[in-house]
Design a protein around this motif. Structure first.
Motif, PDB file in Angstrom:
ATOM      1  N   LEU A  33       7.242   5.975 -50.289  1.00  0.00           N
ATOM      2  CA  LEU A  33       6.553   4.834 -49.690  1.00  0.00           C
ATOM      3  C   LEU A  33       5.111   5.166 -49.307  1.00  0.00           C
ATOM      4  CD1 LEU A  33       9.454   3.542 -47.435  1.00  0.00           C
ATOM      5  CD2 LEU A  33       8.567   2.453 -49.517  1.00  0.00           C
ATOM      6  N   GLY A  34       4.733   6.441 -49.456  1.00  0.00           N
ATOM      7  CA  GLY A  34       3.358   6.840 -49.193  1.00  0.00           C
ATOM      8  C   GLY A  34       3.008   6.996 -47.723  1.00  0.00           C
ATOM      9  N   LEU A  35       3.995   7.247 -46.895  1.00  0.00           N
ATOM     10  CA  LEU A  35       3.721   7.425 -45.467  1.00  0.00           C
ATOM     11  C   LEU A  35       3.038   8.764 -45.213  1.00  0.00           C
ATOM     12  CD1 LEU A  35       6.973   5.842 -44.130  1.00  0.00           C
ATOM     13  CD2 LEU A  35       4.669   5.005 -43.742  1.00  0.00           C
ATOM     14  N   PRO A  36       2.281   8.867 -44.122  1.00  0.00           N
ATOM     15  CA  PRO A  36       1.565  10.109 -43.829  1.00  0.00           C
ATOM     16  C   PRO A  36       2.516  11.286 -43.587  1.00  0.00           C
ATOM     17  CG  PRO A  36       0.771   8.288 -42.447  1.00  0.00           C
ATOM     18  CD  PRO A  36       1.994   7.805 -43.152  1.00  0.00           C
ATOM     19  N   SER A  37       2.073  12.468 -43.976  1.00  0.00           N
ATOM     20  CA  SER A  37       2.883  13.684 -43.839  1.00  0.00           C
ATOM     21  C   SER A  37       3.409  13.926 -42.424  1.00  0.00           C
ATOM     22  CB  SER A  37       2.091  14.911 -44.304  1.00  0.00           C
ATOM     23  OG  SER A  37       1.873  14.826 -45.678  1.00  0.00           O
ATOM     24  N   PRO A  38       2.604  13.725 -41.359  1.00  0.00           N
ATOM     25  CA  PRO A  38       3.157  13.964 -40.021  1.00  0.00           C
ATOM     26  C   PRO A  38       4.345  13.051 -39.682  1.00  0.00           C
ATOM     27  CG  PRO A  38       0.753  13.903 -39.937  1.00  0.00           C
ATOM     28  CD  PRO A  38       1.156  13.456 -41.311  1.00  0.00           C
ATOM     29  N   ILE A  39       4.313  11.817 -40.137  1.00  0.00           N
ATOM     30  CA  ILE A  39       5.433  10.882 -39.929  1.00  0.00           C
ATOM     31  C   ILE A  39       6.655  11.377 -40.694  1.00  0.00           C
ATOM     32  CG2 ILE A  39       6.280   8.533 -40.382  1.00  0.00           C
ATOM     33  CD1 ILE A  39       4.205   8.545 -38.156  1.00  0.00           C
ATOM     34  N   ILE A  40       6.440  11.755 -41.942  1.00  0.00           N
ATOM     35  CA  ILE A  40       7.542  12.237 -42.787  1.00  0.00           C
ATOM     36  C   ILE A  40       8.174  13.482 -42.176  1.00  0.00           C
ATOM     37  CG2 ILE A  40       8.118  13.219 -45.046  1.00  0.00           C
ATOM     38  CD1 ILE A  40       5.827  11.400 -46.184  1.00  0.00           C
ATOM     39  N   ARG A  41       7.340  14.417 -41.702  1.00  0.00           N
ATOM     40  CA  ARG A  41       7.839  15.656 -41.110  1.00  0.00           C
ATOM     41  C   ARG A  41       8.693  15.361 -39.879  1.00  0.00           C
ATOM     42  NH1 ARG A  41       6.704  18.458 -37.000  1.00  0.00           N
ATOM     43  NH2 ARG A  41       4.763  17.409 -36.518  1.00  0.00           N
ATOM     44  N   ASP A  68      10.416  -0.156 -41.622  1.00  0.00           N
ATOM     45  CA  ASP A  68       9.656  -1.397 -41.803  1.00  0.00           C
ATOM     46  C   ASP A  68       8.176  -1.065 -41.759  1.00  0.00           C
ATOM     47  OD1 ASP A  68       8.872  -1.335 -39.103  1.00  0.00           O
ATOM     48  OD2 ASP A  68      10.399  -2.775 -38.490  1.00  0.00           O
ATOM     49  N   GLU A  69       7.329  -2.069 -41.611  1.00  0.00           N
ATOM     50  CA  GLU A  69       5.888  -1.836 -41.738  1.00  0.00           C
ATOM     51  C   GLU A  69       5.286  -1.036 -40.593  1.00  0.00           C
ATOM     52  OE1 GLU A  69       6.417  -5.522 -39.420  1.00  0.00           O
ATOM     53  OE2 GLU A  69       7.133  -5.024 -41.433  1.00  0.00           O
ATOM     54  N   ASP A  70       5.954  -0.938 -39.450  1.00  0.00           N
ATOM     55  CA  ASP A  70       5.326  -0.236 -38.340  1.00  0.00           C
ATOM     56  C   ASP A  70       6.130   0.920 -37.752  1.00  0.00           C
ATOM     57  OD1 ASP A  70       7.236  -1.771 -37.121  1.00  0.00           O
ATOM     58  OD2 ASP A  70       5.894  -2.755 -35.713  1.00  0.00           O
ATOM     59  N   CYS A  71       7.349   1.156 -38.248  1.00  0.00           N
ATOM     60  CA  CYS A  71       8.123   2.275 -37.690  1.00  0.00           C
ATOM     61  C   CYS A  71       9.308   2.626 -38.589  1.00  0.00           C
ATOM     62  CB  CYS A  71       8.625   1.947 -36.289  1.00  0.00           C
ATOM     63  SG  CYS A  71       9.933   0.709 -36.230  1.00  0.00           S
ATOM     64  N   VAL A  72       9.894   3.779 -38.293  1.00  0.00           N
ATOM     65  CA  VAL A  72      11.184   4.149 -38.861  1.00  0.00           C
ATOM     66  C   VAL A  72      12.115   4.396 -37.681  1.00  0.00           C
ATOM     67  CG1 VAL A  72      10.536   6.594 -39.113  1.00  0.00           C
ATOM     68  CG2 VAL A  72      12.471   5.706 -40.393  1.00  0.00           C
ATOM     69  N   GLU A  73      13.278   3.781 -37.741  1.00  0.00           N
ATOM     70  CA  GLU A  73      14.305   3.983 -36.723  1.00  0.00           C
ATOM     71  C   GLU A  73      15.432   4.774 -37.362  1.00  0.00           C
ATOM     72  OE1 GLU A  73      17.621   1.446 -34.192  1.00  0.00           O
ATOM     73  OE2 GLU A  73      15.802   0.427 -34.854  1.00  0.00           O
ATOM     74  N   ILE A  74      15.843   5.854 -36.688  1.00  0.00           N
ATOM     75  CA  ILE A  74      16.940   6.680 -37.167  1.00  0.00           C
ATOM     76  C   ILE A  74      18.020   6.647 -36.097  1.00  0.00           C
ATOM     77  CG2 ILE A  74      17.648   9.002 -37.865  1.00  0.00           C
ATOM     78  CD1 ILE A  74      14.497   9.336 -38.515  1.00  0.00           C
ATOM     79  N   LYS A 139       6.922   5.586 -34.482  1.00  0.00           N
ATOM     80  CA  LYS A 139       5.961   4.514 -34.748  1.00  0.00           C
ATOM     81  C   LYS A 139       4.873   5.033 -35.677  1.00  0.00           C
ATOM     82  CE  LYS A 139       6.960   2.460 -30.307  1.00  0.00           C
ATOM     83  NZ  LYS A 139       6.499   2.185 -28.959  1.00  0.00           N
ATOM     84  N   PHE A 140       4.447   4.177 -36.609  1.00  0.00           N
ATOM     85  CA  PHE A 140       3.440   4.588 -37.588  1.00  0.00           C
ATOM     86  C   PHE A 140       2.041   4.615 -37.000  1.00  0.00           C
ATOM     87  CE2 PHE A 140       6.401   2.831 -41.069  1.00  0.00           C
ATOM     88  CZ  PHE A 140       7.228   3.927 -40.937  1.00  0.00           C
ATOM     89  N   SER A 141       1.791   3.840 -35.955  1.00  0.00           N
ATOM     90  CA  SER A 141       0.485   3.888 -35.283  1.00  0.00           C
ATOM     91  C   SER A 141       0.738   3.888 -33.791  1.00  0.00           C
ATOM     92  CB  SER A 141      -0.379   2.705 -35.697  1.00  0.00           C
ATOM     93  OG  SER A 141       0.252   1.495 -35.356  1.00  0.00           O
TER      94      SER A 141
END
Length: 142
Positions: A33-41, A68-74, A139-141
């Motif tokens: 999905l092209g998310l930034p590396s720190p989010i993925i990590r 979704d567009e602004d976060c990932v919930e696990i 959160k993505f931002s």
């Protein structure tokens, strides 16, 4: 991202061979999905630690990831033994892992502390003898 993505994984108790597959899949999905590396990590750490907790402590369970567009919930859900003392379980180095798990290099008591450290939101609902639900959000931002 047009539509939210929902991923679900059934995690088996004591299946050390398959352990890590769900967290790797979440990581690869976030990369795709092209998310930034720190989010993925952060998501990979949370998912892996939660997955290992299901394998080692909970008798298996389920991992759900919502992107979704602004976060990932696990979220993890299990019907395991529950956590008798959440405050103690959040202390680095505290473990209830079996001797077998420790002999394989798992159960160092860093799972929940690592999950909490990498999450923007962190919630545990647990009842001894009934199970545990863990919910985290990145959160993505900020």
């Amino acid at each position: 991202m047009p539509e939210p993505i929902s991923l679900q994984y059934d995690i088996a108790a004591d299946d050390y061979q398959a352990a890590g597959a769900a967290s790797n899949n979440v990581k690869e999905t976030l990369k795709m999905l092209g998310l930034p590396s720190p989010i993925i990590r952060r998501a990979a750490i949370i998912t892996y630690e939660a997955e290992m907790n299901l394998v080692i402590h909970a008798g298996g369970g389920m991992i759900l990831a919502y992107i979704d567009e602004d976060c990932v919930e696990i979220k993890t859900v299990d019907q395991g033994p529950g956590i008798a003392n959440v405050e103690l379980a959040l202390k680095e180095g505290y473990t209830t892992a079996s001797e077998q798990a420790r002999e394989m290099g798992f159960g160092a008591g860093m799972g929940l502390p690592n999950i909490k450290r990498n999450a923007d939101e962190f919630e545990i609902e647990t009842e001894v003898g009934k199970g545990t639900t863990l919910r985290t959000v990145i959160k993505f931002s900020q």
